[in-house]
Enzyme design. Structure first.
Site, PDB file in Angstrom:
ATOM      1  N   GLU A 221       0.851  -1.197   0.000  1.00 33.02           N
ATOM      2  CA  GLU A 221       0.000   0.000   0.000  1.00 33.02           C
ATOM      3  C   GLU A 221       0.883   1.242   0.000  1.00 33.02           C
ATOM      4  O   GLU A 221       1.652   1.451   0.923  1.00 33.02           O
ATOM      5  CB  GLU A 221      -0.903   0.024   1.247  1.00 33.02           C
ATOM      6  CG  GLU A 221      -1.832  -1.168   1.402  1.00 33.02           C
ATOM      7  CD  GLU A 221      -3.072  -1.091   0.525  1.00 33.02           C
ATOM      8  OE1 GLU A 221      -3.229  -0.082  -0.202  1.00 33.02           O
ATOM      9  OE2 GLU A 221      -3.875  -2.039   0.555  1.00 33.02           O
ATOM     10  N   ARG A 227      -6.344   3.330   7.961  1.00 31.50           N
ATOM     11  CA  ARG A 227      -7.002   2.031   7.864  1.00 31.50           C
ATOM     12  C   ARG A 227      -6.285   1.034   6.955  1.00 31.50           C
ATOM     13  O   ARG A 227      -6.786  -0.062   6.704  1.00 31.50           O
ATOM     14  CB  ARG A 227      -8.459   2.192   7.420  1.00 31.50           C
ATOM     15  CG  ARG A 227      -8.640   2.761   6.029  1.00 31.50           C
ATOM     16  CD  ARG A 227     -10.136   2.928   5.751  1.00 31.50           C
ATOM     17  NE  ARG A 227     -10.431   3.103   4.346  1.00 31.50           N
ATOM     18  CZ  ARG A 227     -10.299   4.237   3.675  1.00 31.50           C
ATOM     19  NH1 ARG A 227      -9.830   5.310   4.285  1.00 31.50           N
ATOM     20  NH2 ARG A 227     -10.606   4.319   2.396  1.00 31.50           N
ATOM     21  N   GLU A 361     -14.865  -0.292   5.738  1.00 34.71           N
ATOM     22  CA  GLU A 361     -15.091  -1.623   5.161  1.00 34.71           C
ATOM     23  C   GLU A 361     -14.344  -2.658   5.989  1.00 34.71           C
ATOM     24  O   GLU A 361     -13.134  -2.559   6.172  1.00 34.71           O
ATOM     25  CB  GLU A 361     -14.566  -1.634   3.715  1.00 34.71           C
ATOM     26  CG  GLU A 361     -14.711  -2.977   3.037  1.00 34.71           C
ATOM     27  CD  GLU A 361     -13.763  -3.120   1.848  1.00 34.71           C
ATOM     28  OE1 GLU A 361     -13.648  -2.180   1.041  1.00 34.71           O
ATOM     29  OE2 GLU A 361     -13.110  -4.173   1.747  1.00 34.71           O
ATOM     30  N   SER A 364     -14.984  -8.219   2.539  1.00 38.49           N
ATOM     31  CA  SER A 364     -15.668  -8.289   1.255  1.00 38.49           C
ATOM     32  C   SER A 364     -15.694  -9.730   0.800  1.00 38.49           C
ATOM     33  O   SER A 364     -14.906 -10.556   1.266  1.00 38.49           O
ATOM     34  CB  SER A 364     -15.010  -7.386   0.214  1.00 38.49           C
ATOM     35  OG  SER A 364     -13.739  -7.852  -0.093  1.00 38.49           O
TER      36      SER A 364
HETATM   37  P1  AMO Z   1     -10.252  -7.314   0.125  1.00 40.25           P
HETATM   38  O1  AMO Z   1      -9.079  -6.920  -0.691  1.00 40.25           O
HETATM   39  O2  AMO Z   1     -11.457  -6.436   0.083  1.00 40.25           O
HETATM   40  O3  AMO Z   1     -10.783  -8.754  -0.291  1.00 40.25           O
HETATM   41  O4  AMO Z   1      -9.798  -7.492   1.629  1.00 40.25           O
HETATM   42  C1  AMO Z   1     -10.672  -7.989   2.612  1.00 40.25           C
HETATM   43  C2  AMO Z   1     -10.605  -7.167   3.872  1.00 40.25           C
HETATM   44  O5  AMO Z   1      -9.275  -7.086   4.357  1.00 40.25           O
HETATM   45  C3  AMO Z   1      -9.042  -5.835   4.937  1.00 40.25           C
HETATM   46  N1  AMO Z   1      -7.934  -5.167   4.245  1.00 40.25           N
HETATM   47  C4  AMO Z   1      -7.018  -4.391   4.830  1.00 40.25           C
HETATM   48  N2  AMO Z   1      -6.849  -4.038   6.102  1.00 40.25           N
HETATM   49  C5  AMO Z   1      -5.794  -3.255   6.397  1.00 40.25           C
HETATM   50  N3  AMO Z   1      -4.878  -2.824   5.490  1.00 40.25           N
HETATM   51  C6  AMO Z   1      -5.004  -3.171   4.204  1.00 40.25           C
HETATM   52  N4  AMO Z   1      -4.091  -2.760   3.333  1.00 40.25           N
HETATM   53  C7  AMO Z   1      -6.117  -3.978   3.809  1.00 40.25           C
HETATM   54  N5  AMO Z   1      -6.524  -4.521   2.648  1.00 40.25           N
HETATM   55  C8  AMO Z   1      -7.635  -5.228   2.938  1.00 40.25           C
HETATM   56  C9  AMO Z   1     -10.315  -5.041   4.837  1.00 40.25           C
HETATM   57  C10 AMO Z   1     -10.999  -5.710   3.678  1.00 40.25           C
HETATM   58  O6  AMO Z   1     -12.395  -5.574   3.727  1.00 40.25           O
HETATM   59  N6  AMO Z   1      -9.912 -12.092  -1.442  1.00 40.25           N
HETATM   60  C11 AMO Z   1     -10.828 -11.035  -1.027  1.00 40.25           C
HETATM   61  C12 AMO Z   1     -11.830 -11.510  -0.014  1.00 40.25           C
HETATM   62  C13 AMO Z   1     -12.789 -12.536  -0.554  1.00 40.25           C
HETATM   63  O7  AMO Z   1     -13.473 -12.251  -1.566  1.00 40.25           O
HETATM   64  O8  AMO Z   1     -12.882 -13.617   0.050  1.00 40.25           O
HETATM   65  C14 AMO Z   1     -10.021  -9.874  -0.494  1.00 40.25           C
HETATM   66  O9  AMO Z   1      -8.853  -9.958  -0.191  1.00 40.25           O
HETATM   67  O10 AMO Z   1     -11.031  -5.220   6.042  1.00 40.25           O
END
Ligand code: AMO
Length: 438
Positions: A221, A227, A361, A364
């Site tokens: 990132e 977040r 969020e 997902s």
């Molecule tokens: P996604 O990329 O939306 O979905 O990630 C799912 C959840 O992980 C958390 N998240 C994070 N938290 C902190 N820092 C980050 N950089 C970060 N990225 C993601 C969030 C987010 O909602 N494979 C799909 C899930 C699926 O469809 O099963 C996935 O990775 O809370």
């Protein structure tokens, strides 16, 4: 410095109560405070569970014990053996009259942080000295709650028939478009740190049917937000013979279970965090389609063209309108990863959802594509090369069941439970673009 020898803790500080009056006990920990009144020394000894007063009166304890007590400074590591005495003026009406002290380690002052909390410190200073920071009850409370959250997730999903798995974190191909990968040199070959267990958990439904994983994922990132982190723990779930609706139902019941467990097992921690108002959310959680959310935003003066993701200001506005937990369903297919299933009757829209808490969020997921041809078509539409996914795609020739699942960010869930604003508070040793140590 003295050896621990055969001394072992008999009680945590919190277990020293007036009921033990007259009992000989051994306690271990750190010198939280020390007060030297000449012929009388008071030590507040701290361990993970709290503090207890140790009293060392010159005329009632062995000479060497008194001399040792005089030498101590805050955060020295000690073990104390002595007799419990009911004393109503002491904190918790109880003290230990030290008979013997072992000085197990000395600190080297100055310390970068004051665990007694007498001096305020900013988050960076605290993270740089995280071990001392964790001696503060407010910080430790978050991680005790984290422990109960993990325990209750495992308990709930096991009871629902899911099997806990571990998938590789060094992988050959990307799974989540969008966020960047961390490359790794793997014996001369290019590899990456896993962004998500997505492909493995889907494959596993073709054998183990119902799986979950709690493990680290890595995302490069670029942005410094409150977040996002570059390493996070994700709770991933995947379920055979199920659709998005089924796994949303599991997710909302899981969340309610976690809140219930935290409320019943962490009352002390919630009090420390001023979070006694934590409420177990009622189920089912409200569901809004993506299109409904755009309409809602439009009514509040924010115009977002259909198909686009919701930018942070829109999410903030949404958080003002919709408090607590809810789902946003039926996202545009284009905005979701290649593995999300388009709706049969309207392929522009997908069988997907985000699980939100106010503006944040938390998870997902969705129904997945289990048809190989459609999956290849979607890979191509997203500019990905099916060749790079051949090990994944061949599993779809081996009897892939219809399946659905989700991924939940553990630290974000903790942010909501503990009501903290910065995700870094909820990770022991957070990793972001500028933070690689400690
Ligand atoms: P996604 O990329 O939306 O979905 O990630 C799912 C959840 O992980 C958390 N998240 C994070 N938290 C902190 N820092 C980050 N950089 C970060 N990225 C993601 C969030 C987010 O909602 N494979 C799909 C899930 C699926 O469809 O099963 C996935 O990775 O809370």
């Amino acid at each position: 410095m003295e050896p621990l020898g055969d001394w072992r803790r008999t009680h945590w500080s919190s277990e020293i109560t007036p009921a033990l009056d007259g009992t000989t006990v051994t306690v271990c920990g750190w010198v939280h405070r020390i007060r030297d009144l000449g012929r009388l020394v008071f030590i507040v000894l701290r361990d993970r569970e709290g503090v207890v007063q140790i009293t060392i009166p010159k005329d009632k304890v062995p000479e060497h014990t008194f001399e040792k007590a005089k030498k101590l400074i805050r955060e020295d590591v000690i073990a104390v053996r002595g007799k419990v005495r009911f004393y109503e003026k002491a904190p918790n009406n109880v003290e230990i009259i030290a008979n013997e002290i072992r000085i197990l380690n000395k600190v080297s002052p100055p310390l970068p942080l004051d665990p007694a909390g007498d001096v305020d410190a900013d988050l960076d200073t605290r993270l740089n000295a995280r071990i001392i920071d964790l001696r503060r009850p407010q910080t430790f409370a978050i991680f005790r709650i984290n422990h109960i959250v993990l325990q209750s997730i495992r308990e709930f999903l096991t009871n629902e028939g899911f099997i806990e798995v571990n998938t590789p974190k060094i992988i050959a191909t990307a799974t989540e478009g969008g966020t960047a990968l961390f490359p790794v040199s793997y014996f001369g070959r290019q590899a990456f740190l896993a962004q998500s267990p997505q492909l493995y958990k889907e494959e596993l439904t073709a054998a183990l049917e119902k799986v979950f994983e709690i493990g680290p994922v890595f995302r490069a990132e670029e942005h410094n937000t409150t977040r996002h982190l570059c390493e996070l723990v994700m709770v991933d779930l995947e379920c055979a013979f199920a659709t998005a609706d089924d796994v949303m139902n599991i997710l909302e019941r899981l969340i309610a279970h976690v809140f219930r467990e935290v409320k019943s097992k962490c009352s002390k921690e919630l009090k420390i965090l001023n979070r006694e108002d934590l409420e177990v959310p009622g189920t089912p959680f409200p569901r809004y389609t993506y299109t409904q959310v755009l309409e809602l935003l439009r009514e509040h003066g924010i115009e977002i063209p259909w198909g686009e993701d919701l930018p942070t200001p829109a999410l903030r506005k949404l958080g003002e309108i919709l408090k607590g937990p809810y789902f946003i369903t039926e996202w545009p297919t284009e905005s979701k990863p290649f593995y999300i299933k388009p709706k049969d009757e309207d392929p522009k829209v997908s069988e997907s959802f985000d699980f939100m808490w106010g503006w944040l969020e938390l998870a997902s997921g969705g129904t997945r594509i289990h048809n190989k041809e459609l999956l290849i078509k979607r890979l191509k539409e997203q500019g990905l090369n099916p060749k790079s996914f051949e090990y994944h795609l061949r599993v779809f020739d081996w009897g892939m069941p219809p399946h659905a699942g989700w991924g939940l960010g553990l630290a974000r869930l903790l942010m909501v439970i503990c009501n903290v604003r910065n995700i870094r508070e909820c990770v022991l040793f957070p990793r972001d673009k500028s933070r690689l140590v400690p």
